[in-house]
Design a protein around this motif. Structure first.
Motif, PDB file in Angstrom:
ATOM      1  N   VAL A  88      38.006  -2.672 -33.287  1.00  0.00           N
ATOM      2  CA  VAL A  88      37.222  -2.857 -32.067  1.00  0.00           C
ATOM      3  C   VAL A  88      35.752  -2.604 -32.374  1.00  0.00           C
ATOM      4  CG1 VAL A  88      36.929  -2.214 -29.643  1.00  0.00           C
ATOM      5  CG2 VAL A  88      39.156  -1.941 -30.732  1.00  0.00           C
ATOM      6  N   CYS A  89      34.865  -3.415 -31.775  1.00  0.00           N
ATOM      7  CA  CYS A  89      33.443  -3.133 -31.883  1.00  0.00           C
ATOM      8  C   CYS A  89      32.704  -3.764 -30.718  1.00  0.00           C
ATOM      9  CB  CYS A  89      32.870  -3.624 -33.215  1.00  0.00           C
ATOM     10  SG  CYS A  89      32.609  -5.417 -33.288  1.00  0.00           S
ATOM     11  N   VAL A  90      31.455  -3.343 -30.542  1.00  0.00           N
ATOM     12  CA  VAL A  90      30.529  -3.970 -29.604  1.00  0.00           C
ATOM     13  C   VAL A  90      29.597  -4.839 -30.436  1.00  0.00           C
ATOM     14  CG1 VAL A  90      28.820  -3.597 -27.789  1.00  0.00           C
ATOM     15  CG2 VAL A  90      30.654  -1.915 -28.152  1.00  0.00           C
ATOM     16  N   ARG A  91      29.496  -6.111 -30.096  1.00  0.00           N
ATOM     17  CA  ARG A  91      28.709  -7.020 -30.926  1.00  0.00           C
ATOM     18  C   ARG A  91      27.252  -7.062 -30.469  1.00  0.00           C
ATOM     19  NH1 ARG A  91      31.930 -10.728 -28.159  1.00  0.00           N
ATOM     20  NH2 ARG A  91      30.828 -11.966 -26.589  1.00  0.00           N
ATOM     21  N   PRO A  92      26.336  -7.377 -31.371  1.00  0.00           N
ATOM     22  CA  PRO A  92      24.920  -7.448 -31.002  1.00  0.00           C
ATOM     23  C   PRO A  92      24.550  -8.699 -30.222  1.00  0.00           C
ATOM     24  CG  PRO A  92      25.193  -7.888 -33.343  1.00  0.00           C
ATOM     25  CD  PRO A  92      26.532  -7.459 -32.838  1.00  0.00           C
ATOM     26  N   SER A  93      25.342  -9.777 -30.319  1.00  0.00           N
ATOM     27  CA  SER A  93      25.024 -11.000 -29.584  1.00  0.00           C
ATOM     28  C   SER A  93      25.462 -10.877 -28.134  1.00  0.00           C
ATOM     29  CB  SER A  93      25.716 -12.201 -30.237  1.00  0.00           C
ATOM     30  OG  SER A  93      27.122 -12.071 -30.147  1.00  0.00           O
ATOM     31  N   GLY A  94      25.108 -11.869 -27.331  1.00  0.00           N
ATOM     32  CA  GLY A  94      25.496 -11.872 -25.928  1.00  0.00           C
ATOM     33  C   GLY A  94      26.968 -12.193 -25.759  1.00  0.00           C
ATOM     34  N   GLY A  95      27.382 -12.305 -24.490  1.00  0.00           N
ATOM     35  CA  GLY A  95      28.760 -12.652 -24.203  1.00  0.00           C
ATOM     36  C   GLY A  95      29.608 -11.442 -23.879  1.00  0.00           C
ATOM     37  N   ALA A  96      30.881 -11.695 -23.598  1.00  0.00           N
ATOM     38  CA  ALA A  96      31.822 -10.658 -23.188  1.00  0.00           C
ATOM     39  C   ALA A  96      32.972 -10.593 -24.191  1.00  0.00           C
ATOM     40  CB  ALA A  96      32.317 -10.952 -21.778  1.00  0.00           C
ATOM     41  N   ALA A  97      34.038  -9.888 -23.818  1.00  0.00           N
ATOM     42  CA  ALA A  97      35.116  -9.574 -24.751  1.00  0.00           C
ATOM     43  C   ALA A  97      35.834 -10.820 -25.260  1.00  0.00           C
ATOM     44  CB  ALA A  97      36.123  -8.644 -24.076  1.00  0.00           C
ATOM     45  N   VAL A  98      36.156 -10.783 -26.563  1.00  0.00           N
ATOM     46  CA  VAL A  98      36.864 -11.867 -27.252  1.00  0.00           C
ATOM     47  C   VAL A  98      37.934 -11.248 -28.140  1.00  0.00           C
ATOM     48  CG1 VAL A  98      36.652 -13.704 -28.970  1.00  0.00           C
ATOM     49  CG2 VAL A  98      34.877 -13.425 -27.233  1.00  0.00           C
ATOM     50  N   MET A  99      39.107 -11.857 -28.155  1.00  0.00           N
ATOM     51  CA  MET A  99      40.190 -11.401 -29.022  1.00  0.00           C
ATOM     52  C   MET A  99      40.235 -12.280 -30.259  1.00  0.00           C
ATOM     53  SD  MET A  99      42.288  -8.866 -28.420  1.00  0.00           S
ATOM     54  CE  MET A  99      43.322  -8.048 -29.648  1.00  0.00           C
ATOM     55  N   LEU A 100      40.227 -11.665 -31.432  1.00  0.00           N
ATOM     56  CA  LEU A 100      40.232 -12.400 -32.699  1.00  0.00           C
ATOM     57  C   LEU A 100      41.513 -12.133 -33.470  1.00  0.00           C
ATOM     58  CD1 LEU A 100      36.589 -11.675 -33.941  1.00  0.00           C
ATOM     59  CD2 LEU A 100      37.380 -13.560 -32.488  1.00  0.00           C
ATOM     60  N   GLU A 191      48.101 -15.644 -24.703  1.00  0.00           N
ATOM     61  CA  GLU A 191      48.372 -14.296 -25.213  1.00  0.00           C
ATOM     62  C   GLU A 191      47.077 -13.558 -25.525  1.00  0.00           C
ATOM     63  OE1 GLU A 191      51.057 -14.502 -28.481  1.00  0.00           O
ATOM     64  OE2 GLU A 191      52.739 -15.241 -27.259  1.00  0.00           O
ATOM     65  N   ARG A 192      46.110 -14.246 -26.086  1.00  0.00           N
ATOM     66  CA  ARG A 192      44.815 -13.606 -26.342  1.00  0.00           C
ATOM     67  C   ARG A 192      44.156 -13.226 -25.020  1.00  0.00           C
ATOM     68  NH1 ARG A 192      44.571 -18.220 -30.107  1.00  0.00           N
ATOM     69  NH2 ARG A 192      45.024 -17.425 -32.205  1.00  0.00           N
ATOM     70  N   ALA A 193      44.235 -14.104 -24.037  1.00  0.00           N
ATOM     71  CA  ALA A 193      43.642 -13.820 -22.728  1.00  0.00           C
ATOM     72  C   ALA A 193      44.314 -12.616 -22.069  1.00  0.00           C
ATOM     73  CB  ALA A 193      43.754 -15.047 -21.829  1.00  0.00           C
ATOM     74  N   GLN A 194      45.617 -12.502 -22.219  1.00  0.00           N
ATOM     75  CA  GLN A 194      46.321 -11.354 -21.642  1.00  0.00           C
ATOM     76  C   GLN A 194      45.858 -10.048 -22.278  1.00  0.00           C
ATOM     77  OE1 GLN A 194      50.366 -12.533 -22.341  1.00  0.00           O
ATOM     78  NE2 GLN A 194      50.453 -13.860 -20.539  1.00  0.00           N
ATOM     79  N   ALA A 195      45.607 -10.073 -23.589  1.00  0.00           N
ATOM     80  CA  ALA A 195      45.118  -8.867 -24.265  1.00  0.00           C
ATOM     81  C   ALA A 195      43.731  -8.481 -23.754  1.00  0.00           C
ATOM     82  CB  ALA A 195      45.085  -9.098 -25.774  1.00  0.00           C
ATOM     83  N   VAL A 196      42.856  -9.466 -23.539  1.00  0.00           N
ATOM     84  CA  VAL A 196      41.529  -9.182 -22.997  1.00  0.00           C
ATOM     85  C   VAL A 196      41.633  -8.684 -21.566  1.00  0.00           C
ATOM     86  CG1 VAL A 196      39.308 -10.208 -22.375  1.00  0.00           C
ATOM     87  CG2 VAL A 196      40.401 -10.837 -24.524  1.00  0.00           C
ATOM     88  N   GLN A 197      42.492  -9.303 -20.784  1.00  0.00           N
ATOM     89  CA  GLN A 197      42.709  -8.877 -19.400  1.00  0.00           C
ATOM     90  C   GLN A 197      43.180  -7.421 -19.354  1.00  0.00           C
ATOM     91  OE1 GLN A 197      46.170 -10.594 -17.476  1.00  0.00           O
ATOM     92  NE2 GLN A 197      44.969 -10.999 -15.616  1.00  0.00           N
ATOM     93  N   HIS A 198      44.070  -7.046 -20.254  1.00  0.00           N
ATOM     94  CA  HIS A 198      44.563  -5.670 -20.318  1.00  0.00           C
ATOM     95  C   HIS A 198      43.426  -4.706 -20.615  1.00  0.00           C
ATOM     96  CE1 HIS A 198      47.674  -2.672 -22.211  1.00  0.00           C
ATOM     97  NE2 HIS A 198      47.135  -2.217 -21.097  1.00  0.00           N
ATOM     98  N   ALA A 222      45.922 -18.653 -17.906  1.00  0.00           N
ATOM     99  CA  ALA A 222      46.187 -20.092 -17.859  1.00  0.00           C
ATOM    100  C   ALA A 222      44.960 -20.936 -18.178  1.00  0.00           C
ATOM    101  CB  ALA A 222      46.721 -20.475 -16.477  1.00  0.00           C
ATOM    102  N   THR A 223      43.780 -20.316 -18.224  1.00  0.00           N
ATOM    103  CA  THR A 223      42.545 -21.068 -18.493  1.00  0.00           C
ATOM    104  C   THR A 223      42.234 -21.206 -19.979  1.00  0.00           C
ATOM    105  OG1 THR A 223      41.146 -19.085 -18.397  1.00  0.00           O
ATOM    106  CG2 THR A 223      41.549 -20.256 -16.321  1.00  0.00           C
ATOM    107  N   MET A 224      42.993 -20.538 -20.848  1.00  0.00           N
ATOM    108  CA  MET A 224      42.696 -20.512 -22.274  1.00  0.00           C
ATOM    109  C   MET A 224      43.767 -21.262 -23.070  1.00  0.00           C
ATOM    110  SD  MET A 224      39.906 -18.622 -22.185  1.00  0.00           S
ATOM    111  CE  MET A 224      39.641 -18.381 -23.947  1.00  0.00           C
ATOM    112  N   GLY A 225      43.334 -21.918 -24.134  1.00  0.00           N
ATOM    113  CA  GLY A 225      44.282 -22.598 -25.003  1.00  0.00           C
ATOM    114  C   GLY A 225      43.743 -22.712 -26.408  1.00  0.00           C
ATOM    115  N   SER A 226      44.623 -22.798 -27.379  1.00  0.00           N
ATOM    116  CA  SER A 226      44.204 -23.042 -28.761  1.00  0.00           C
ATOM    117  C   SER A 226      44.207 -24.538 -29.023  1.00  0.00           C
ATOM    118  CB  SER A 226      45.150 -22.338 -29.742  1.00  0.00           C
ATOM    119  OG  SER A 226      46.409 -22.998 -29.767  1.00  0.00           O
ATOM    120  N   LEU A 227      43.533 -24.957 -30.080  1.00  0.00           N
ATOM    121  CA  LEU A 227      43.514 -26.376 -30.428  1.00  0.00           C
ATOM    122  C   LEU A 227      44.882 -26.865 -30.893  1.00  0.00           C
ATOM    123  CD1 LEU A 227      40.031 -26.761 -32.123  1.00  0.00           C
ATOM    124  CD2 LEU A 227      40.750 -27.427 -29.820  1.00  0.00           C
ATOM    125  N   ALA A 228      45.714 -25.981 -31.398  1.00  0.00           N
ATOM    126  CA  ALA A 228      47.085 -26.363 -31.715  1.00  0.00           C
ATOM    127  C   ALA A 228      47.823 -26.754 -30.434  1.00  0.00           C
ATOM    128  CB  ALA A 228      47.806 -25.217 -32.418  1.00  0.00           C
TER     129      ALA A 228
END
Length: 281
Positions: A88-100, A191-198, A222-228
Motif C-alpha cells: 500500500v502507498c499514497v502516490r504523488p500524482s493525482g487521482g484516487a485509489a487503484v488496485m494493481l 473484483e478489483r473494484a470490490q477491493a477498492v470499495q472495501h 459493475a462499472t469496471m472491466g478488464s480488456l480480457a
C-alpha cells in the motif's frame, strides 16, 4: 462520452522516446519503488534527458490518492490491507485509489516542461489515444469520459461499452511532468473494484466520522472491466506488443540510457515519498 479516435487530431505530437520496462521482480517488494523511480527519472528529463515511456506492473498493491489518505480511518484501512499481504502507498500524482496486480499495466509518459506551460487536456488525450489505438486489433470501441461509479474517476476515463478499463492522472515537477495511466488487461474489473470499495468503506467509517458524500468515490463494481472481459485481449504481453507498434508508428524509440537501470538515490526517494504522502495528512 467521446470516441477516442475522433480526438486524435487535437493531441500534441509524440516526441522521440526511451521505452523502459521495469521488471515485475523489481517492484514486488514495495509499490513505492516504481513511483520513486519516476520521480527521479522526471528530474533527469527536466535536465534535458530524452523523454521516457515507462511501463511497470506490481503483483498486488493498493495505490491511493492524497484525499483518500485524509479519510478518518485511512491508516487503519491501509494497515489491514498490508496485513493481508498487499503493498500500500499514497502516490504523488493525482487521482484516487487503484488496485494493481499482474493483470494491470501501468504506463507513464515522462515529458519535459522547460517553459512551465503545459496543456494537460491535450496530453491526456494523447495518452488516451495511445491506449485506445493499442486496443484496435481487438476493439475499436474505446471512448473517453468520466464513468460514474468507477474507482479513480476522471474526465479521461477510457472505457468500452460504458465499463472503464483505464484511468489517467498527472504529476508535475518544476521542469518536467508525468502523464500516468493504469490499464486493466487481464482478470476481473469487478473484483478489483470490490477491493477498492472495501477500502473506502473501512477508511471512511460510519456517518459519525463526518465524512461527506463528495469525500471519496462511491464505487460500483459493475462499472469496471478488464480488456480480457471487454474485448478479448489475451494477455498483458499481447497488449504491450500492440502498444509498442503504435508508438513506433508515431515516433522513434531510442535506445534506453544506462542510467535508467540504476538510478541513484532510489532508496532515499522512496523514504521521502513515504514521509511526505503516507505518514503525514
Amino acid at each position: 462520452m467521446e470516441n477516442v479516435h475522433r480526438s486524435t487530431e487535437k493531441t500534441t505530437a509524440l516526441p522521440e522516446l526511451q521505452w523502459f520496462e521495469t521488471p515485475l521482480a523489481a517492484t514486488q517488494e514495495n509499490v513505492l519503488s516504481p513511483l520513486a523511480w519516476e520521480e527521479l527519472a522526471c528530474r533527469q528529463v527536466g535536465k534535458g534527458a530524452t523523454p521516457i515511456l515507462h511501463l511497470w506492473r506490481h503483483p498486488s498493491a493498493l495505490v491511493i490518492g492524497h484525499r483518500d489518505r485524509r479519510l478518518p480511518y485511512a491508516p487503519q484501512a491501509m494497515e489491514r490491507v498490508r496485513n493481508a499481504g498487499t503493498s500500500v502507498c499514497v502516490r504523488p500524482s493525482g487521482g484516487a485509489a487503484v488496485m494493481l496486480d499482474r493483470g494491470v499495466l501501468n504506463l507513464s509518459l515522462i515529458l519535459p516542461n522547460p517553459q512551465r506551460a503545459i496543456s494537460l487536456h491535450e496530453d491526456f488525450r494523447l495518452m488516451a489515444a495511445l491506449i485506445a489505438d493499442a486496443l484496435v486489433p481487438w476493439s475499436g470501441e474505446a471512448q473517453t469520459g468520466e464513468i460514474l461509479g468507477s474507482f479513480c474517476p476522471g474526465d479521461y476515463d477510457v472505457s468500452v461499452r460504458g465499463r472503464k478499463f483505464c484511468g489517467i492522472a498527472q504529476r508535475r515537477q518544476a521542469k518536467a511532468y508525468i502523464i500516468t495511466a493504469f490499464v486493466m488487461i487481464e482478470g476481473s474489473g469487478a473484483e478489483r473494484a470490490q477491493a477498492v470499495q472495501h477500502f473506502y468503506t473501512e477508511a471512511a467509517g460510519d456517518t459519525s466520522a463526518g465524512v461527506q458524500q463528495q469525500d471519496y468515490p462511491r464505487v460500483n463494481p459493475a462499472t469496471m472491466g478488464s480488456l480480457a472481459e471487454l474485448a478479448g485481449v489475451p494477455s498483458v504481453e499481447a497488449y504491450t506488443a500492440s502498444l509498442r507498434r503504435v508508438v513506433e508508428s508515431r515516433t522513434a524509440i531510442l535506445p534506453a540510457d544506462g542510467w535508467l537501470v540504476q538510478l541513484e538515490g532510489l532508496t532515499e526517494q522512496m523514504a521521502a515519498l513515504r514521509e511526505r504522502y503516507d505518514l503525514q495528512v
